[in-house]
Write an enzyme that holds these catalytic residues in place. Structure first.
Site, mmCIF file in Angstrom:
data_model
loop_
_atom_site.group_PDB
_atom_site.id
_atom_site.type_symbol
_atom_site.label_atom_id
_atom_site.label_comp_id
_atom_site.label_asym_id
_atom_site.label_seq_id
_atom_site.Cartn_x
_atom_site.Cartn_y
_atom_site.Cartn_z
ATOM 1 N N ASP A 35 97.922 131.814 81.670
ATOM 2 C CA ASP A 35 98.671 132.447 80.576
ATOM 3 C C ASP A 35 99.998 131.739 80.377
ATOM 4 O O ASP A 35 101.044 132.362 80.270
ATOM 5 C CB ASP A 35 98.869 133.940 80.864
ATOM 6 C CG ASP A 35 99.532 134.674 79.691
ATOM 7 O OD1 ASP A 35 99.460 134.170 78.557
ATOM 8 O OD2 ASP A 35 100.130 135.746 79.915
ATOM 9 N N HIS B 77 103.503 142.635 85.926
ATOM 10 C CA HIS B 77 102.226 142.279 86.541
ATOM 11 C C HIS B 77 102.413 141.011 87.362
ATOM 12 O O HIS B 77 103.478 140.371 87.318
ATOM 13 C CB HIS B 77 101.141 142.070 85.474
ATOM 14 C CG HIS B 77 101.517 141.083 84.399
ATOM 15 N ND1 HIS B 77 101.686 139.733 84.627
ATOM 16 C CD2 HIS B 77 101.772 141.255 83.079
ATOM 17 C CE1 HIS B 77 102.013 139.127 83.507
ATOM 18 N NE2 HIS B 77 102.080 140.031 82.536
ATOM 19 N N GLN C 80 95.763 139.477 85.294
ATOM 20 C CA GLN C 80 97.156 139.876 85.503
ATOM 21 C C GLN C 80 97.206 141.362 85.861
ATOM 22 O O GLN C 80 97.517 142.206 85.022
ATOM 23 C CB GLN C 80 97.979 139.606 84.243
ATOM 24 C CG GLN C 80 98.102 138.135 83.901
ATOM 25 C CD GLN C 80 98.697 137.889 82.524
ATOM 26 O OE1 GLN C 80 98.538 138.697 81.612
ATOM 27 N NE2 GLN C 80 99.373 136.767 82.371
ATOM 28 N N ASP D 119 110.477 140.848 80.316
ATOM 29 C CA ASP D 119 109.231 140.818 79.566
ATOM 30 C C ASP D 119 108.654 142.221 79.406
ATOM 31 O O ASP D 119 108.579 142.991 80.368
ATOM 32 C CB ASP D 119 108.229 139.932 80.322
ATOM 33 C CG ASP D 119 106.949 139.668 79.551
ATOM 34 O OD1 ASP D 119 107.039 139.298 78.377
ATOM 35 O OD2 ASP D 119 105.868 139.834 80.143
ATOM 36 N N GLU E 115 106.386 151.982 82.313
ATOM 37 C CA GLU E 115 105.356 152.984 82.065
ATOM 38 C C GLU E 115 104.723 153.426 83.386
ATOM 39 O O GLU E 115 104.211 152.595 84.146
ATOM 40 C CB GLU E 115 104.274 152.419 81.139
ATOM 41 C CG GLU E 115 103.208 153.424 80.763
ATOM 42 C CD GLU E 115 102.200 152.860 79.782
ATOM 43 O OE1 GLU E 115 101.414 153.641 79.222
ATOM 44 O OE2 GLU E 115 102.205 151.622 79.572
ATOM 45 N N GLU F 176 112.662 142.795 75.907
ATOM 46 C CA GLU F 176 111.634 142.758 74.875
ATOM 47 C C GLU F 176 111.092 144.173 74.714
ATOM 48 O O GLU F 176 110.301 144.643 75.523
ATOM 49 C CB GLU F 176 110.509 141.797 75.273
ATOM 50 C CG GLU F 176 109.419 141.690 74.227
ATOM 51 C CD GLU F 176 108.211 140.898 74.713
ATOM 52 O OE1 GLU F 176 107.556 140.260 73.869
ATOM 53 O OE2 GLU F 176 107.903 140.936 75.921
ATOM 54 N N HIS G 49 108.362 132.780 71.058
ATOM 55 C CA HIS G 49 107.310 131.977 71.670
ATOM 56 C C HIS G 49 105.932 132.618 71.555
ATOM 57 O O HIS G 49 104.934 131.978 71.875
ATOM 58 C CB HIS G 49 107.643 131.739 73.137
ATOM 59 C CG HIS G 49 107.800 133.008 73.926
ATOM 60 N ND1 HIS G 49 108.858 133.867 73.732
ATOM 61 C CD2 HIS G 49 107.036 133.564 74.880
ATOM 62 C CE1 HIS G 49 108.733 134.901 74.548
ATOM 63 N NE2 HIS G 49 107.639 134.748 75.249
ATOM 64 N N ASP G 50 105.866 133.875 71.119
ATOM 65 C CA ASP G 50 104.585 134.563 70.955
ATOM 66 C C ASP G 50 104.133 134.488 69.499
ATOM 67 O O ASP G 50 104.744 133.802 68.681
ATOM 68 C CB ASP G 50 104.716 136.019 71.395
ATOM 69 C CG ASP G 50 104.868 136.164 72.899
ATOM 70 O OD1 ASP G 50 104.344 135.301 73.632
ATOM 71 O OD2 ASP G 50 105.508 137.130 73.350
#
Length: 553
Positions: A65, A108, A172, A204, A211, A244, A311-312
């Site tokens: 990734d 992760h 991940q 990130d 969560e 983010e 970058h995404d």
């Protein structure tokens, strides 16, 4: 807004530049960018006006990734260099007035991380509770992050017969944030990199990080963010958390915390970015004006980070289905330019048909919006994507330094490059830093001028925004005010000239508007009005020059 002590709030007027070491510059001819190569370009970045480098993951990785599948949070990928090389980058950057922040990817790990390798050996492993396990997946087992690439959130581990949670890719596995030992390990990671001279972290996917998995107990996830911020402040008063958080504004504000800098320091303004693209698609500034009006008030110790591209994929998930289709039709008409049903895999110049007027108007807008501007490497020269590369990797091609072989990125054979370079009109033969350095009229020099003006206009970083009413429907007029002064920016979203009449009756007699990028000065008439003309896709920054204020410009 009143500007008080700014010693620890350097990021309020910073220019952030995001880069991937692997695709920036290869110093040893192996086809992979490295820290030594980056070090040789610090002068270039300083001349550009960059004051904060954001390094994408450089950690050891299983490389499934693009580095976000980390196998060692304390390491440096040996392909890229060593800890010593990184320290040299940090020191050299400091010498040039730049700080360095790094990606913190701790929601992760890679499934090759020693923690997970140990965790999956048996249900009694001491690392088992570092991750989230179930005997059976829940009924709602749909992966919404990567639709089309991952169908589920829970993956069966055949050896132990249990399923593990992965909010992202199946390789991940999610860390269990409810486990206090995991939280301690994350704090140790932060402390380690701070000790290496790092000035903060781009965190990130923050909502996923905090969560709490179903069945786990953790009373207040936001308390964890507060704890991280307190830990950060104890170790380094200047260090930041750039988060983010792609949520609606009303939910996003909770991640700043209720008090003065309690949680994240900065957050990306995803809502404003998406509204900007809708405005561009419609040649109508009203969607962006609406988003700016809806921006919640935040504490002085917090900040919005503005961006045109990251970058995404260029996510459009906060738009309605109809609005998203409008943007798709305007800027990604080919289905291959879209991903996950919500995003675009293109850079700005190709989306705007290569129109230099429109491209420059957008970057003028970026630097004039209240907050901190963030650039993605290559934006300063107008790089395009490589349409032959699938998905979000299309925009992560090597930096184009010259028109030489491989764009000056590497002396390796093209087949060995970390990623293939684009061909055609956006190839290095047509778009490269070397040519633009020698052209005073280039996009590179334009971005330099914007960065320089932004840096000496502290009201942009510190001030509060006001959308100004006027009579030109294609023009966004906004004002940013702080105790140091006020500036007004105009941006024409249409391909036709526009005439704008502004009313500034609240300003004292003798006030003028001073062009911040030219010699022009505009007098207010006896009713406090001023008329300005903008060409197609034109823009203007103007200082509100009150009698006796002595401001530059």
């Amino acid at each position: 807004m009143k500007i008080t002590d700014t010693s620890d709030l350097w990021w309020k007027t910073s220019v952030v530049y995001c880069l991937d070491v692997e695709t920036y510059l290869d110093s040893n001819g192996d086809g992979i960018g490295d820290l030594t190569g980056l070090g040789s370009r610090i002068d270039y970045l300083a001349d550009l006006g960059v004051t904060c480098l954001w390094l994408m993951p450089f950690y050891p990785t299983a490389d499934r990734d693009d580095g976000y599948d980390v196998t060692d949070f304390y390491g440096v990928d040996p392909r890229l260099g060593t800890h010593g090389d990184l320290v040299e980058i940090v020191r050299t950057a400091r010498d040039h007035g730049m700080r360095v922040i790094v990606d913190l990817v701790v929601n992760h790990t890679s499934d090759k991380h020693p923690w997970f390798v140990a965790a999956r050996r048996s249900k009694t492993s001491p690392f088992r509770d570092f991750y989230v396990w179930r005997d059976e997946p829940p009924e709602n087992n749909v992966n919404a992050v990567f639709p089309g690439e991952e169908s589920t959130l829970w993956e069966l581990d055949e050896k132990t017969g249990q399923y593990y949670l992965h909010s992202f890719y199946s390789h991940q596995p999610d860390l269990n944030i409810a486990n206090p030992t995991v939280r301690d390990e994350i704090a140790k990671t932060i402390g380690f990199w701070l000790q290496m001279g790092i000035s903060g972290f781009r965190v990130d996917a923050v909502p996923f990080l905090i969560e709490v998995p179903e069945g786990k107990e953790f009373a207040d996830p936001h308390q964890y963010l507060r704890d991280l911020r307190q830990f950060l402040r104890r170790r380094s008063r200047e260090a930041v958390l750039l988060g983010e958080v792609n949520l609606p504004y009303r939910e996003q504000t909770a991640y700043f915390g209720s008090g003065k800098g309690e949680e994240l320091t900065l957050q990306f303004d995803f809502n404003g970015m998406q509204a900007m693209y809708l405005s561009l698609a419609r040649s109508d500034p009203r969607p962006l004006a609406k988003a700016l009006r809806a921006r919640p008030a935040i504490a002085t110790e917090a900040q919005w980070a503005n961006f045109v591209r990251n970058h995404d994929e260029l996510t459009l998930d906060k738009l309605t289905d109809k609005e998203r289709d409008e943007v798709f039709e305007a800027f990604a008409p080919d289905e291959r330019q879209r991903v996950f049903g919500r995003g675009i895999t293109r850079r700005l110049p190709p989306m705007l048909g290569g129109d230099p007027r429109r491209v420059r108007m957008v970057y003028s807008l970026l630097f004039s919006l209240p907050g901190t501007p963030v650039l993605f490497y290559g934006e300063e020269i107008g790089m395009g994507e490589n349409p032959d590369v699938a998905g979000r990797l299309a925009v992560r091609t090597p930096m184009q330094w010259s028109d030489a072989r491989n764009g000056g990125f590497s002396t390796a054979a093209p087949s060995r490059l970390a990623a293939p370079l684009p061909e055609g009109g956006y190839s290095p033969a047509h778009v490269n830093a070397s040519a633009q350095l020698n052209d005073e009229e280039s996009l590179l020099h334009f971005i330099r001028r914007l960065a320089a003006r932004y840096r000496i206009s502290p009201e942009i970083g510190w001030g509060e925004v006001e959308i100004l009413e006027h009579d030109a429907p294609s023009v966004l007029a906004h004002s940013v005010s702080a105790d140091v002064g006020r500036m007004i920016a105009l941006h024409n979203f249409a391909d036709e000239p526009a005439r704008v009449t502004l009313s500034l009756a609240e300003e004292p007699d003798g006030t003028q508007l001073s062009n911040l990028f030219g010699p022009d000065r505009f007098e207010l008439d006896d009713r406090g009005r001023v008329e300005c003309e903008l060409p197609a896709y034109g823009w203007a920054w103007m200082r509100v020059a009150r009698p006796g204020d002595g401001r530059i410009g």
